[in-house]
Structures are given as structure tokens and as C-alpha cells.
Design an enzyme around this catalytic site. Structure first.
Site, PDB file in Angstrom:
ATOM      1  N   CYS A  30     -14.467  50.630 -38.252  1.00 34.54           N
ATOM      2  CA  CYS A  30     -13.722  49.373 -38.448  1.00 34.54           C
ATOM      3  C   CYS A  30     -14.585  48.254 -39.013  1.00 34.54           C
ATOM      4  O   CYS A  30     -14.071  47.245 -39.484  1.00 34.54           O
ATOM      5  CB  CYS A  30     -13.077  48.945 -37.141  1.00 34.54           C
ATOM      6  SG  CYS A  30     -11.945  50.203 -36.534  1.00 34.54           S
TER       7      CYS A  30
ATOM      8  N   HIS B 211     -10.950  41.641 -37.193  1.00 35.33           N
ATOM      9  CA  HIS B 211     -10.439  43.021 -37.262  1.00 35.33           C
ATOM     10  C   HIS B 211      -9.180  43.145 -36.396  1.00 35.33           C
ATOM     11  O   HIS B 211      -9.168  42.721 -35.234  1.00 35.33           O
ATOM     12  CB  HIS B 211     -11.526  43.976 -36.783  1.00 35.33           C
ATOM     13  CG  HIS B 211     -11.042  45.385 -36.655  1.00 35.33           C
ATOM     14  ND1 HIS B 211     -10.397  46.042 -37.679  1.00 35.33           N
ATOM     15  CD2 HIS B 211     -11.075  46.260 -35.612  1.00 35.33           C
ATOM     16  CE1 HIS B 211     -10.070  47.255 -37.280  1.00 35.33           C
ATOM     17  NE2 HIS B 211     -10.464  47.416 -36.035  1.00 35.33           N
TER      18      HIS B 211
ATOM     19  N   ASN C 115      -3.682  48.936 -36.811  1.00 30.45           N
ATOM     20  CA  ASN C 115      -5.119  48.994 -37.090  1.00 30.45           C
ATOM     21  C   ASN C 115      -5.367  49.961 -38.247  1.00 30.45           C
ATOM     22  O   ASN C 115      -5.245  51.170 -38.080  1.00 30.45           O
ATOM     23  CB  ASN C 115      -5.830  49.463 -35.815  1.00 30.45           C
ATOM     24  CG  ASN C 115      -7.337  49.554 -35.973  1.00 30.45           C
ATOM     25  OD1 ASN C 115      -7.867  49.409 -37.070  1.00 30.45           O
ATOM     26  ND2 ASN C 115      -8.030  49.801 -34.873  1.00 30.45           N
TER      27      ASN C 115
HETATM   28  O1  UT7 Z   1     -10.493  49.709 -33.992  1.00 30.77           O
HETATM   29  C1  UT7 Z   1     -11.707  49.502 -33.367  1.00 30.77           C
HETATM   30  C2  UT7 Z   1     -11.879  49.971 -32.006  1.00 30.77           C
HETATM   31  N1  UT7 Z   1     -10.720  50.105 -31.206  1.00 30.77           N
HETATM   32  C3  UT7 Z   1     -10.284  49.116 -30.422  1.00 30.77           C
HETATM   33  O2  UT7 Z   1     -10.767  48.012 -30.465  1.00 30.77           O
HETATM   34  C4  UT7 Z   1      -9.205  49.469 -29.440  1.00 30.77           C
HETATM   35  C5  UT7 Z   1      -9.607  49.032 -28.048  1.00 30.77           C
HETATM   36  N2  UT7 Z   1      -8.711  49.463 -26.987  1.00 30.77           N
HETATM   37  C6  UT7 Z   1      -7.430  49.017 -26.888  1.00 30.77           C
HETATM   38  O3  UT7 Z   1      -6.925  48.318 -27.743  1.00 30.77           O
HETATM   39  C7  UT7 Z   1      -6.684  49.357 -25.623  1.00 30.77           C
HETATM   40  O4  UT7 Z   1      -7.567  49.918 -24.693  1.00 30.77           O
HETATM   41  C8  UT7 Z   1      -5.477  50.342 -25.830  1.00 30.77           C
HETATM   42  C9  UT7 Z   1      -4.375  49.643 -26.615  1.00 30.77           C
HETATM   43  C10 UT7 Z   1      -5.946  51.594 -26.560  1.00 30.77           C
HETATM   44  C11 UT7 Z   1      -4.921  50.724 -24.469  1.00 30.77           C
HETATM   45  O5  UT7 Z   1      -4.548  49.558 -23.756  1.00 30.77           O
HETATM   46  P1  UT7 Z   1      -5.057  49.330 -22.255  1.00 30.77           P
HETATM   47  O6  UT7 Z   1      -4.459  48.071 -21.803  1.00 30.77           O
HETATM   48  O7  UT7 Z   1      -6.550  49.423 -22.268  1.00 30.77           O
HETATM   49  O8  UT7 Z   1      -4.380  50.531 -21.511  1.00 30.77           O
HETATM   50  P2  UT7 Z   1      -5.062  51.614 -20.553  1.00 30.77           P
HETATM   51  O9  UT7 Z   1      -5.641  52.707 -21.350  1.00 30.77           O
HETATM   52  O10 UT7 Z   1      -5.924  50.901 -19.544  1.00 30.77           O
HETATM   53  O11 UT7 Z   1      -3.781  52.129 -19.784  1.00 30.77           O
HETATM   54  C12 UT7 Z   1      -3.020  51.290 -18.891  1.00 30.77           C
HETATM   55  C13 UT7 Z   1      -1.801  52.065 -18.445  1.00 30.77           C
HETATM   56  C14 UT7 Z   1      -2.117  53.475 -17.949  1.00 30.77           C
HETATM   57  O12 UT7 Z   1      -1.202  53.772 -16.925  1.00 30.77           O
HETATM   58  P3  UT7 Z   1      -1.645  53.712 -15.388  1.00 30.77           P
HETATM   59  O13 UT7 Z   1      -2.799  54.656 -15.247  1.00 30.77           O
HETATM   60  O14 UT7 Z   1      -2.026  52.276 -15.153  1.00 30.77           O
HETATM   61  O15 UT7 Z   1      -0.408  54.132 -14.666  1.00 30.77           O
HETATM   62  C15 UT7 Z   1      -1.841  54.336 -19.152  1.00 30.77           C
HETATM   63  O16 UT7 Z   1      -1.522  55.664 -18.806  1.00 30.77           O
HETATM   64  O17 UT7 Z   1      -0.899  52.235 -19.555  1.00 30.77           O
HETATM   65  C16 UT7 Z   1      -0.661  53.635 -19.776  1.00 30.77           C
HETATM   66  N3  UT7 Z   1      -0.571  53.854 -21.217  1.00 30.77           N
HETATM   67  C17 UT7 Z   1       0.573  53.758 -21.907  1.00 30.77           C
HETATM   68  N4  UT7 Z   1       1.832  53.478 -21.522  1.00 30.77           N
HETATM   69  C18 UT7 Z   1       2.787  53.439 -22.489  1.00 30.77           C
HETATM   70  C19 UT7 Z   1      -1.582  54.148 -22.086  1.00 30.77           C
HETATM   71  N5  UT7 Z   1      -1.093  54.241 -23.336  1.00 30.77           N
HETATM   72  C20 UT7 Z   1       0.237  54.011 -23.245  1.00 30.77           C
HETATM   73  C21 UT7 Z   1       1.272  53.973 -24.210  1.00 30.77           C
HETATM   74  N6  UT7 Z   1       2.527  53.687 -23.776  1.00 30.77           N
HETATM   75  N7  UT7 Z   1       1.037  54.192 -25.514  1.00 30.77           N
END
Ligand code: UT7
Length: 332
Positions: free
Chosen positions: A116, A256, A286
Site C-alpha cells: 500500500c 491511504h 482499498n
Molecule cells: O491496506 C493496508 C493494510 N491494511 C489495513 O490497514 C487494514 C487494517 N485492518 C482493518 O481495517 C480491520 O482490522 C478489518 C476491517 C480488517 C477488520 O475490522 P476489525 O474491527 O479489526 O474486526 P475484527 O477482525 O477485530 O473482528 C471483530 C468481529 C469478530 O467477531 P467476534 O469475534 O467479536 O464475535 C469478527 O469475527 O467482527 C467479526 N467480523 C466480521 N463480521 C461481519 C470480521 N469480519 C467480518 C465481516 N463481517 N466481514
């Protein structure tokens, strides 16, 4: 003779027509529009669907647009750089192919792979060839066809990424406009949190790697999120401090577009009000190397000569950085 700076003098961009909305993704994986919108800010992304079309085809469109806008021919380009992690082929480089497709017969060309942060790295490299006086016209592209390496059964990654990007022309400026300063960083120990497991020399493609879905993007989102927020804010405030820029002096932040929450955090640390923070994440998601040039493309019309732009990025590697640009022209 006055010092030469490298200024952006024309912009082109391209996104494919096909849209992949949050509602479309609800049919593919266990997710929903409310979750995606509130956790990332993304509503839809563009996907390059046509068979036989690759990253170079999108970059070709953007380069042709900027040449048209600047009124110059492809043969005037001295150097063409493409930032990408999804080149058409492992080799030759995507930049070699783009140069051929646009007719840049006098240019040398190469790719920059920094995930990125690729576009920022490539802009830095390209600017040096202008500043030394070696070249007069350098084209820097940032493009990715992320749909080629995304697993549409993995809700952790498929909701984030899209296809597209943009290209800019760099030319010498003698009045102090253009790229003024940059802070660029990398830390390869972060690779375990965001990478593509197979397909490289570590694990060449086999039936087993394909069955294990190892040719797709693997991301530990939460960890990447933590590093992204801290590091992007850190380099952005650093570039402000060392150029004596207060928040009032910054015209726009072009960050970004990975997650709206990461951008908001950086803007908060820079003490910038919302109207100074440029966003298009809701429409494109992204696009990896493509997000910052897509911001240039979308917002070019509102830039004025002398505007202070701060660029900021964070991505796989880890790689990250920030750049300060004094905008060189009033757009019509
Ligand atoms: O491009 C350069 C580098 N990349 C980035 O900068 C991306 C950085 N990371 C992120 O943007 C975020 O971490 C994500 C968007 C990928 C994920 O968001 P998050 O708030 O960190 O979610 P999480 O992985 O902590 O998951 C929270 C909850 C989990 O459920 P429980 O365990 O709390 O019950 C996940 O299973 O949300 C659940 N979850 C989803 N639910 C619905 C994870 N992905 C999804 C989804 N839809 N797509």
C-alpha cells in the site's frame, strides 16, 4: 541556478465499471452492509472483470489520460514507474508492458513493490531523477487488480479490497513547488501479518498450495490495524513538525484508503478538521497501490497553486510513510 523540485503537472486515473457492493458481498460471505460500513467506511469497490485484462490495461488508460491533459506525446516520457503488487506477470515488469501499450518508446521502466506504500515509494524514486536534472518527464503509476489475489470466501479480506489506480506526471519546477519532503519507513518483520503465502520463490505454485488457497491475500486485520494507526499518525505528525506546518497550514490530507477509522485517527493526531481529509474509500475500497493516485484524480479540480498537501500511507511489509507536497498549479 535555482534548485529543481519535482512537481506533479498532470493526473490520470482509471477504475473498472463493474461495482461490487456490500449487498453483493452479503451473498458471498457471512457479512452485512452495516458491519462493513461502520467498521471500514466502504460501500462498494470496482472489479476488473473482463477476461484477458490486467493491471497494465488500467494503467494504460490513466497514462493516456494524463498525456492528453498535458498535451504531450508518450515518446517524451523519460522514465515510467508502476507501483503494484499485482503485475500482469512475475516478469517482465508491469511498467515494461505499460510503456509498450502507451508507446513510451524512449522511456526506461520498472516496478516498485511496497504494497500500500508503493505509490509513495515510487513518487520518491521518480522525484529524484527530476531533482538531479537527469530527466524532464517521469510518469509514476499506482495500480492494483486486487481481485486477482483476493479470496471471495474469506470475509476478513474480501470486504476491503478493490481494483483501480492512477498516474501522475512529474516535471521540473524552479519556483519551489512540488515534492518538498518525505519520511519513508519499512519493517519486514511485519510480513507475517499481511502477505501472500505462495507463488513466490519460497513456495512456488503447486496443486497443494492452490488447494490450500495460499495464493490469496492473508491478513491478521486487528494487528495490521494497530500498526497502521500508530505508524501513519507518527510519520504524518513528524512531517508536519519538521516542515513547521501547523494544522491550519495543511490544506488537505491524502491518506491511504484502507479503513476510515485509521484515516480518522491520523487526522485527529494532525488536528485536522473533516473537510481537510480527502476520502473516496466508500466508492473504491482499498486499491493498495492505487488509493493515493485515485485521491489525486478525484480531487484534482479543487487543488490550488500553493496548497500544502500531506500524503500518508501504511501497508504490507510493513511499509509506511508520509510526504509533503506544495501543489504546483490551479486546475481548470
Ligand atoms: O491496506 C493496508 C493494510 N491494511 C489495513 O490497514 C487494514 C487494517 N485492518 C482493518 O481495517 C480491520 O482490522 C478489518 C476491517 C480488517 C477488520 O475490522 P476489525 O474491527 O479489526 O474486526 P475484527 O477482525 O477485530 O473482528 C471483530 C468481529 C469478530 O467477531 P467476534 O469475534 O467479536 O464475535 C469478527 O469475527 O467482527 C467479526 N467480523 C466480521 N463480521 C461481519 C470480521 N469480519 C467480518 C465481516 N463481517 N466481514
Amino acid at each position: 541556478m535555482s534548485k529543481i523540485t519535482a512537481a506533479i503537472t498532470a493526473i490520470g486515473g482509471y477504475v473498472p465499471e463493474t461495482k461490487l457492493t456490500n449487498l453483493d458481498l452479503e451473498k458471498l460471505v457471512d457479512t452485512n452492509d452495516e458491519w462493513i460500513t461502520s467498521r471500514t467506511g466502504i460501500k462498494e469497490r470496482r472489479i476488473l472483470k473482463e477476461p484477458g485484462k490486467a493491471t497494465s490495461d488500467m494503467a494504460m488508460e490513466a497514462v493516456n489520460e494524463l498525456l492528453r491533459k498535458r498535451g504531450i506525446s508518450a515518446e517524451e516520457i523519460d522514465l515510467l514507474i508502476v507501483a503494484t503488487v499485482t503485475p500482469d506477470l512475475v516478469f517482465p515488469s508491469c511498467a515494461n508492458i505499460v510503456s509498450d501499450k502507451v508507446g513510451a518508446k524512449n522511456a526506461w521502466s520498472f516496478d516498485v513493490a511496497a504494497a500500500c506504500s508503493g505509490f509513495l515509494y515510487a513518487l520518491e524514486v521518480g522525484s529524484k531523477f527530476i531533482e538531479t536534472g537527469k530527466h524532464k518527464k517521469v510518469v509514476v503509476c499506482g495500480f492494483d487488480k486486487m481481485s486477482a489475489i483476493i479470496d471471495y470466501t474469506d470475509r476478513n479480506t474480501c470486504i476491503i479490497f478493490g481494483d483501480g489506480g492512477g498516474a501522475v506526471l512529474l516535471e521540473p519546477n524552479f519556483e519551489g513547488y512540488g515534492i518538498i519532503d518525505s519520511v519513508l519507513k519499512s519493517d519486514g518483520s511485519g510480513r507475517e501479518f499481511l502477505h501472500q503465502k505462495a507463488g513466490g520463490s519460497l513456495k512456488p505454485p503447486t496443486h497443494e498450495t492452490i488447494d490450500a488457497r495460499e495464493h490469496y491475500v492473508y491478513q491478521e486485520g486487528k494487528t495490521v490495524f494497530k500498526f497502521a494507526t500508530t505508524n501513519m499518525a507518527d510519520v504524518s505528525t513528524q512531517i508536519m513538525e519538521r516542515n513547521h506546518l501547523l494544522s491550519d497550514d495543511v490544506t488537505y490530507l491524502l491518506a491511504h484508503q484502507a479503513n476510515k477509522r485509521i484515516i480518522d485517527y491520523t487526522a485527529e493526531k494532525m488536528k485536522l478538521p473533516t473537510e481537510k481529509v480527502l476520502m473516496n474509500i466508500e466508492r473504491y475500497g482499498n486499491t493498495t497501490s492505487g488509493t493515493i493516485p485515485l485521491l489525486f484524480w478525484d480531487y484534482e479540480k479543487q487543488f490550488k497553486k500553493g496548497d500544502n498537501l500531506v500524503l500518508a500511507t501504511f501497508g504490507g511489509g510493513f511499509t509506511w510513510g508520509s510526504m509533503y507536497i506544495k501543489w504546483a498549479y490551479d486546475s481548470q
